[in-house]
Scaffold this motif. Sequence first.
Motif, PDB file in Angstrom:
ATOM      1  N   GLY A   1     -18.082 -18.843 -26.058  1.00 39.87           N
ATOM      2  CA  GLY A   1     -18.487 -19.270 -24.719  1.00 39.87           C
ATOM      3  C   GLY A   1     -18.545 -20.788 -24.598  1.00 39.87           C
ATOM      4  O   GLY A   1     -18.043 -21.362 -23.620  1.00 39.87           O
ATOM      5  N   ILE A   2     -19.157 -21.456 -25.579  1.00 38.40           N
ATOM      6  CA  ILE A   2     -19.247 -22.921 -25.534  1.00 38.40           C
ATOM      7  C   ILE A   2     -17.861 -23.544 -25.607  1.00 38.40           C
ATOM      8  O   ILE A   2     -17.545 -24.489 -24.853  1.00 38.40           O
ATOM      9  N   THR A   3     -17.013 -23.026 -26.491  1.00 43.47           N
ATOM     10  CA  THR A   3     -15.653 -23.556 -26.614  1.00 43.47           C
ATOM     11  C   THR A   3     -14.875 -23.377 -25.314  1.00 43.47           C
ATOM     12  O   THR A   3     -14.197 -24.298 -24.840  1.00 43.47           O
ATOM     13  N   GLY A   4     -14.956 -22.180 -24.716  1.00 40.29           N
ATOM     14  CA  GLY A   4     -14.258 -21.925 -23.463  1.00 40.29           C
ATOM     15  C   GLY A   4     -14.755 -22.822 -22.343  1.00 40.29           C
ATOM     16  O   GLY A   4     -13.953 -23.338 -21.551  1.00 40.29           O
ATOM     17  N   PHE A   5     -16.061 -23.025 -22.273  1.00 41.92           N
ATOM     18  CA  PHE A   5     -16.638 -23.872 -21.223  1.00 41.92           C
ATOM     19  C   PHE A   5     -16.116 -25.305 -21.338  1.00 41.92           C
ATOM     20  O   PHE A   5     -15.727 -25.929 -20.339  1.00 41.92           O
ATOM     21  N   ILE A   6     -16.081 -25.844 -22.548  1.00 44.36           N
ATOM     22  CA  ILE A   6     -15.601 -27.208 -22.759  1.00 44.36           C
ATOM     23  C   ILE A   6     -14.103 -27.302 -22.455  1.00 44.36           C
ATOM     24  O   ILE A   6     -13.641 -28.290 -21.864  1.00 44.36           O
ATOM     25  N   ILE A   7     -13.337 -26.274 -22.842  1.00 47.10           N
ATOM     26  CA  ILE A   7     -11.897 -26.271 -22.547  1.00 47.10           C
ATOM     27  C   ILE A   7     -11.665 -26.324 -21.033  1.00 47.10           C
ATOM     28  O   ILE A   7     -10.803 -27.060 -20.535  1.00 47.10           O
ATOM     29  N   GLY A   8     -12.425 -25.536 -20.276  1.00 44.82           N
ATOM     30  CA  GLY A   8     -12.285 -25.543 -18.819  1.00 44.82           C
ATOM     31  C   GLY A   8     -12.619 -26.901 -18.226  1.00 44.82           C
ATOM     32  O   GLY A   8     -11.916 -27.393 -17.333  1.00 44.82           O
TER      33      GLY A   8
ATOM     34  N   GLU B   1      -2.278 -18.450 -21.866  1.00 46.66           N
ATOM     35  CA  GLU B   1      -2.060 -19.065 -23.167  1.00 46.66           C
ATOM     36  C   GLU B   1      -3.304 -19.677 -23.794  1.00 46.66           C
ATOM     37  O   GLU B   1      -3.652 -19.348 -24.927  1.00 46.66           O
ATOM     38  N   ILE B   2      -3.971 -20.569 -23.070  1.00 47.41           N
ATOM     39  CA  ILE B   2      -5.022 -21.360 -23.707  1.00 47.41           C
ATOM     40  C   ILE B   2      -6.195 -20.490 -24.143  1.00 47.41           C
ATOM     41  O   ILE B   2      -6.693 -20.631 -25.270  1.00 47.41           O
ATOM     42  N   GLY B   3      -6.634 -19.573 -23.279  1.00 50.54           N
ATOM     43  CA  GLY B   3      -7.784 -18.732 -23.606  1.00 50.54           C
ATOM     44  C   GLY B   3      -7.572 -17.892 -24.851  1.00 50.54           C
ATOM     45  O   GLY B   3      -8.362 -17.971 -25.802  1.00 50.54           O
ATOM     46  N   PRO B   4      -6.525 -17.043 -24.895  1.00 48.13           N
ATOM     47  CA  PRO B   4      -6.306 -16.221 -26.096  1.00 48.13           C
ATOM     48  C   PRO B   4      -6.111 -17.047 -27.364  1.00 48.13           C
ATOM     49  O   PRO B   4      -6.640 -16.699 -28.423  1.00 48.13           O
TER      50      PRO B   4
ATOM     51  N   ASP C   1     -12.206 -16.685 -21.365  1.00 50.34           N
ATOM     52  CA  ASP C   1     -11.465 -17.020 -20.136  1.00 50.34           C
ATOM     53  C   ASP C   1     -12.412 -17.194 -18.956  1.00 50.34           C
ATOM     54  O   ASP C   1     -12.270 -18.141 -18.167  1.00 50.34           O
ATOM     55  N   ALA C   2     -13.360 -16.263 -18.817  1.00 46.44           N
ATOM     56  CA  ALA C   2     -14.289 -16.323 -17.689  1.00 46.44           C
ATOM     57  C   ALA C   2     -15.139 -17.589 -17.730  1.00 46.44           C
ATOM     58  O   ALA C   2     -15.322 -18.266 -16.709  1.00 46.44           O
ATOM     59  N   VAL C   3     -15.645 -17.936 -18.905  1.00 51.59           N
ATOM     60  CA  VAL C   3     -16.486 -19.134 -19.027  1.00 51.59           C
ATOM     61  C   VAL C   3     -15.654 -20.396 -18.811  1.00 51.59           C
ATOM     62  O   VAL C   3     -16.121 -21.369 -18.199  1.00 51.59           O
ATOM     63  N   ALA C   4     -14.413 -20.405 -19.304  1.00 54.55           N
ATOM     64  CA  ALA C   4     -13.530 -21.559 -19.111  1.00 54.55           C
ATOM     65  C   ALA C   4     -13.234 -21.768 -17.625  1.00 54.55           C
ATOM     66  O   ALA C   4     -13.245 -22.911 -17.130  1.00 54.55           O
ATOM     67  N   LEU C   5     -12.966 -20.681 -16.917  1.00 58.39           N
ATOM     68  CA  LEU C   5     -12.714 -20.795 -15.476  1.00 58.39           C
ATOM     69  C   LEU C   5     -13.961 -21.280 -14.739  1.00 58.39           C
ATOM     70  O   LEU C   5     -13.863 -22.050 -13.771  1.00 58.39           O
ATOM     71  N   TYR C   6     -15.125 -20.851 -15.189  1.00 58.92           N
ATOM     72  CA  TYR C   6     -16.357 -21.320 -14.551  1.00 58.92           C
ATOM     73  C   TYR C   6     -16.562 -22.810 -14.808  1.00 58.92           C
ATOM     74  O   TYR C   6     -17.009 -23.553 -13.909  1.00 58.92           O
ATOM     75  N   GLY C   7     -16.254 -23.257 -16.027  1.00 55.71           N
ATOM     76  CA  GLY C   7     -16.341 -24.688 -16.315  1.00 55.71           C
ATOM     77  C   GLY C   7     -15.397 -25.492 -15.442  1.00 55.71           C
ATOM     78  O   GLY C   7     -15.748 -26.573 -14.944  1.00 55.71           O
TER      79      GLY C   7
END
Length: 260
Positions: free
Chosen positions: A58-65, A96-99, A161-167
């Motif tokens: 979750g933290i990684t996805g959030f920062i990526i977003g 691509e990025i999420g998976p 993916d969901a957390v990245a999109l929210y970020g």
Amino acid sequence: MFGINKIKPRIDDFLVEIGALSYFSGRFFREVFKRPFEFKELLRQCFNMGNRSLLLVGITGFIIGLVLTLQTRPTLQEFGAVSWMPSMVGISIVREIGPMITALVCAGRIGSGIGAELGSMRVTEQIDAMEVSGTNPFKYLVVTRVLAITLMLPLLVVVGDAVALYGSYLVEHLKGDVSFNLYFNQVFDSLEFGDIIPATVKSFFFGFAIGIVGCFKGYYCNKGTEGVGKAANSAVVFTSLLLFVIDFIAVFVADIFYEL
């Protein structure tokens, strides 16, 4: 000539290891359908690998977003195409990025953990004791772990993916005053089944690669504590390389289907 003589043994060792890993994978597919089925251990491993990796993913996805949106927004502003930001970020993350990022994070956390755990059991002769006692350590230790990460990684990808999109939405909301409904409506309007299905399918292959390589490195760990460290380290390195190969094959196959 000297360089060739130095490289050739490494190539031979690499090919031998690929063959051993292929045999190990074949043994997994033979054992997975045999009784008894270790459902309790499988559930325990699913909890360990899924729940305990949730915060890191979750933290990684959030920062990526956040980073992806912050880096891309100025370029799109120059061309007056900021309105395309939700669509671009959504497709990039889901396809691509999420998976890929989630798989690499899990390779570092779960793959090394499996390699170190099974390596320690091999060094302390716990696996040998299980074989002598008449139980099947491969079924209990390897099959359950490989199945667990294979099943859990697609779920972790969805969360990432969901957390990245929210970020990404937070950046757009703060900089462009974009509402939640407008942002995610544009994201989902831009996505198709052709984007989601290949990403989900390759997530299963990513999970299998992480599990099988980690178990292989730990199960055949060399004696001594140094061997445990090498097993954990090589599991991460080999898995990361394998993930990129699988990703390339998946993108290549998906591109062929798009053309058809």
